[in-house]
Design a protein around this motif. Structure first.
Motif, PDB file in Angstrom:
ATOM      1  N   PRO A  24       0.831  -1.212   0.000  1.00  0.00           N
ATOM      2  CA  PRO A  24       0.000   0.000   0.000  1.00  0.00           C
ATOM      3  C   PRO A  24       0.870   1.268   0.000  1.00  0.00           C
ATOM      4  O   PRO A  24       1.997   1.250   0.493  1.00  0.00           O
ATOM      5  CB  PRO A  24      -0.784  -0.113   1.316  1.00  0.00           C
ATOM      6  N   VAL A  25       0.320   2.355  -0.554  1.00  0.00           N
ATOM      7  CA  VAL A  25       1.109   3.590  -0.651  1.00  0.00           C
ATOM      8  C   VAL A  25       0.329   4.814  -0.170  1.00  0.00           C
ATOM      9  O   VAL A  25      -0.903   4.868  -0.246  1.00  0.00           O
ATOM     10  CB  VAL A  25       1.594   3.865  -2.101  1.00  0.00           C
ATOM     11  N   GLY A 153       3.842  -1.997   6.192  1.00  0.00           N
ATOM     12  CA  GLY A 153       4.944  -2.016   5.226  1.00  0.00           C
ATOM     13  C   GLY A 153       4.735  -1.090   4.046  1.00  0.00           C
ATOM     14  O   GLY A 153       5.324  -1.295   2.979  1.00  0.00           O
ATOM     15  N   GLY A 154       3.909  -0.048   4.226  1.00  0.00           N
ATOM     16  CA  GLY A 154       3.608   0.862   3.129  1.00  0.00           C
ATOM     17  C   GLY A 154       4.739   1.820   2.806  1.00  0.00           C
ATOM     18  O   GLY A 154       5.730   1.926   3.538  1.00  0.00           O
ATOM     19  N   GLU A 155       4.567   2.510   1.691  1.00  0.00           N
ATOM     20  CA  GLU A 155       5.583   3.444   1.221  1.00  0.00           C
ATOM     21  C   GLU A 155       4.963   4.804   0.949  1.00  0.00           C
ATOM     22  O   GLU A 155       3.785   4.903   0.586  1.00  0.00           O
ATOM     23  CB  GLU A 155       6.198   2.929  -0.080  1.00  0.00           C
ATOM     24  N   ALA A 156       5.772   5.843   1.113  1.00  0.00           N
ATOM     25  CA  ALA A 156       5.376   7.186   0.679  1.00  0.00           C
ATOM     26  C   ALA A 156       5.836   7.352  -0.765  1.00  0.00           C
ATOM     27  O   ALA A 156       6.979   7.033  -1.090  1.00  0.00           O
ATOM     28  CB  ALA A 156       6.027   8.250   1.562  1.00  0.00           C
ATOM     29  N   ALA A 168       3.559  12.623   5.730  1.00  0.00           N
ATOM     30  CA  ALA A 168       3.999  11.631   6.720  1.00  0.00           C
ATOM     31  C   ALA A 168       4.987  12.248   7.711  1.00  0.00           C
ATOM     32  O   ALA A 168       5.101  11.789   8.853  1.00  0.00           O
ATOM     33  CB  ALA A 168       4.637  10.433   6.019  1.00  0.00           C
ATOM     34  N   LEU A 169       5.693  13.301   7.277  1.00  0.00           N
ATOM     35  CA  LEU A 169       6.663  13.933   8.187  1.00  0.00           C
ATOM     36  C   LEU A 169       5.974  14.619   9.361  1.00  0.00           C
ATOM     37  O   LEU A 169       6.587  14.829  10.402  1.00  0.00           O
ATOM     38  CB  LEU A 169       7.559  14.903   7.404  1.00  0.00           C
ATOM     39  N   GLN A 226       9.569   9.680  -6.314  1.00  0.00           N
ATOM     40  CA  GLN A 226      10.341   9.036  -5.248  1.00  0.00           C
ATOM     41  C   GLN A 226       9.438   8.093  -4.468  1.00  0.00           C
ATOM     42  O   GLN A 226       8.250   8.378  -4.268  1.00  0.00           O
ATOM     43  CB  GLN A 226      10.876  10.074  -4.264  1.00  0.00           C
ATOM     44  N   ALA A 227      10.024   7.007  -3.997  1.00  0.00           N
ATOM     45  CA  ALA A 227       9.318   6.089  -3.095  1.00  0.00           C
ATOM     46  C   ALA A 227      10.212   5.838  -1.892  1.00  0.00           C
ATOM     47  O   ALA A 227      11.414   5.587  -2.044  1.00  0.00           O
ATOM     48  CB  ALA A 227       9.013   4.778  -3.801  1.00  0.00           C
ATOM     49  N   ILE A 228       9.625   5.951  -0.707  1.00  0.00           N
ATOM     50  CA  ILE A 228      10.389   5.777   0.533  1.00  0.00           C
ATOM     51  C   ILE A 228       9.581   4.879   1.468  1.00  0.00           C
ATOM     52  O   ILE A 228       8.431   5.207   1.777  1.00  0.00           O
ATOM     53  CB  ILE A 228      10.643   7.130   1.249  1.00  0.00           C
ATOM     54  N   PRO A 229      10.156   3.760   1.927  1.00  0.00           N
ATOM     55  CA  PRO A 229       9.446   2.946   2.912  1.00  0.00           C
ATOM     56  C   PRO A 229       9.095   3.804   4.135  1.00  0.00           C
ATOM     57  O   PRO A 229       9.959   4.477   4.704  1.00  0.00           O
ATOM     58  CB  PRO A 229      10.449   1.843   3.267  1.00  0.00           C
ATOM     59  N   LEU A 230       7.826   3.784   4.512  1.00  0.00           N
ATOM     60  CA  LEU A 230       7.369   4.705   5.568  1.00  0.00           C
ATOM     61  C   LEU A 230       8.061   4.466   6.901  1.00  0.00           C
ATOM     62  O   LEU A 230       8.358   5.406   7.630  1.00  0.00           O
ATOM     63  CB  LEU A 230       5.855   4.554   5.757  1.00  0.00           C
TER      64      LEU A 230
END
Ligand SMILES: [Zn+2]
Length: 266
Positions: A24-25, A153-156, A168-169, A226-230
């Protein structure tokens, strides 16, 4: 002439970015770029859905905010001088458009079959396949959906945006013990007090160098993705904010929110 953005180009770019259909993102975009591709925004929304297990995106409605004549001290705002802004405030409705500053992505997602929206009167999220994330939000815990996304295990995913759009920050700031604020929203039931309201995001871009080796990137036309694991994002940002009281604050000396944070830490 606006660039054209095809569904297949978007799917290809998201694959290059390393998104996986089971993950999920949280998707956030740069409003300027999203406005450029507005005619194709449903292609982008469709590509995000095809490339992930669930999509969550901020659908904030800042247009519901009102300023009372008085309120708590150190709340990063002026209580007077707000009568004109209040006159333009809109009553929250679950079907109202997201604030223009978010660009057209949240409303494109809202039009997808099965999309839902949480009912925070200022900080709602739209989700597709994300009902279990959306229910984690409450007035006192606006970032619950992002916390749950991290657990899963989602990502931004940043679409042409830098980290100033990375909501998310705000959760990282809350976890680091940063001062939170109170804001007020106009609703059909009256004015609702919204605690745990976030500070300023204008300094968030400074996190980028600390995410080297964590963030993945790709391009979609002129847009940097960009994709970053949350989990890594939240851990890295909260650790930095705990260590450095000024981390991720903006450098505008007139910013009442960042000044309020600084004054709690001096
Ligand atoms: Zn600021």
């Amino acid at each position: 002439m606006a660039p054209s953005l095809g569904y297949r180009d978007a799917v290809h770019a998201l694959r290059e970015l390393g998104l996986e259909p089971g993950v999920p993102v949280l998707a956030v975009g740069a409003p300027e770029w999203l406005d450029e591709v507005r005619g194709d925004i449903s292609s982008l929304a469709g590509a995000l859905l095809a490339s992930s297990a669930a999509v969550l995106s901020p659908a904030f409605t800042l247009q519901t905010m009102v300023t009372p004549p008085f309120g708590p001290e150190g709340n990063g705002m002026a209580y007077r001088s707000a009568s004109e802004a209040n006159a333009e405030a809109e009553f929250f409705r679950s079907d109202m458009p997201a604030h223009a500053s978010l660009g057209p992505l949240p409303d494109a997602l809202r039009r997808v079959n099965g999309a839902r929206r949480s009912n925070h009167p200022i900080l709602s999220f739209v989700g597709v396949g994300a009902d279990e994330l959306l229910v984690q939000q409450s007035l006192t815990d606006p970032w619950g959906p992002i916390a749950e996304l991290a657990v899963r295990g989602g990502e931004a995913v940043l679409l042409g945006a830098d980290h100033t759009a990375n909501v998310a920050l705000h959760l990282a700031a809350q976890r680091a013990g940063r001062k939170q604020f109170v804001r007020w929203a106009l609703t059909a039931e009256g004015v609702v007090e919204c605690p745990a309201f976030p500070g300023c995001s204008r300094g968030f871009a400074a996190i980028a160098p600390r995410l080297r080796g964590i963030a993945r990137e790709a391009w979609l036309g002129s847009a940097h993705l960009q994709a970053i694991p949350l989990r890594d994002l939240l851990h890295t940002a909260a650790a930095w904010m705990r260590q450095d009281p000024a981390a991720l604050l903006c450098d505008d000396p007139t910013c009442a929110l960042c000044q309020a944070v600084r004054s709690t830490q001096s």
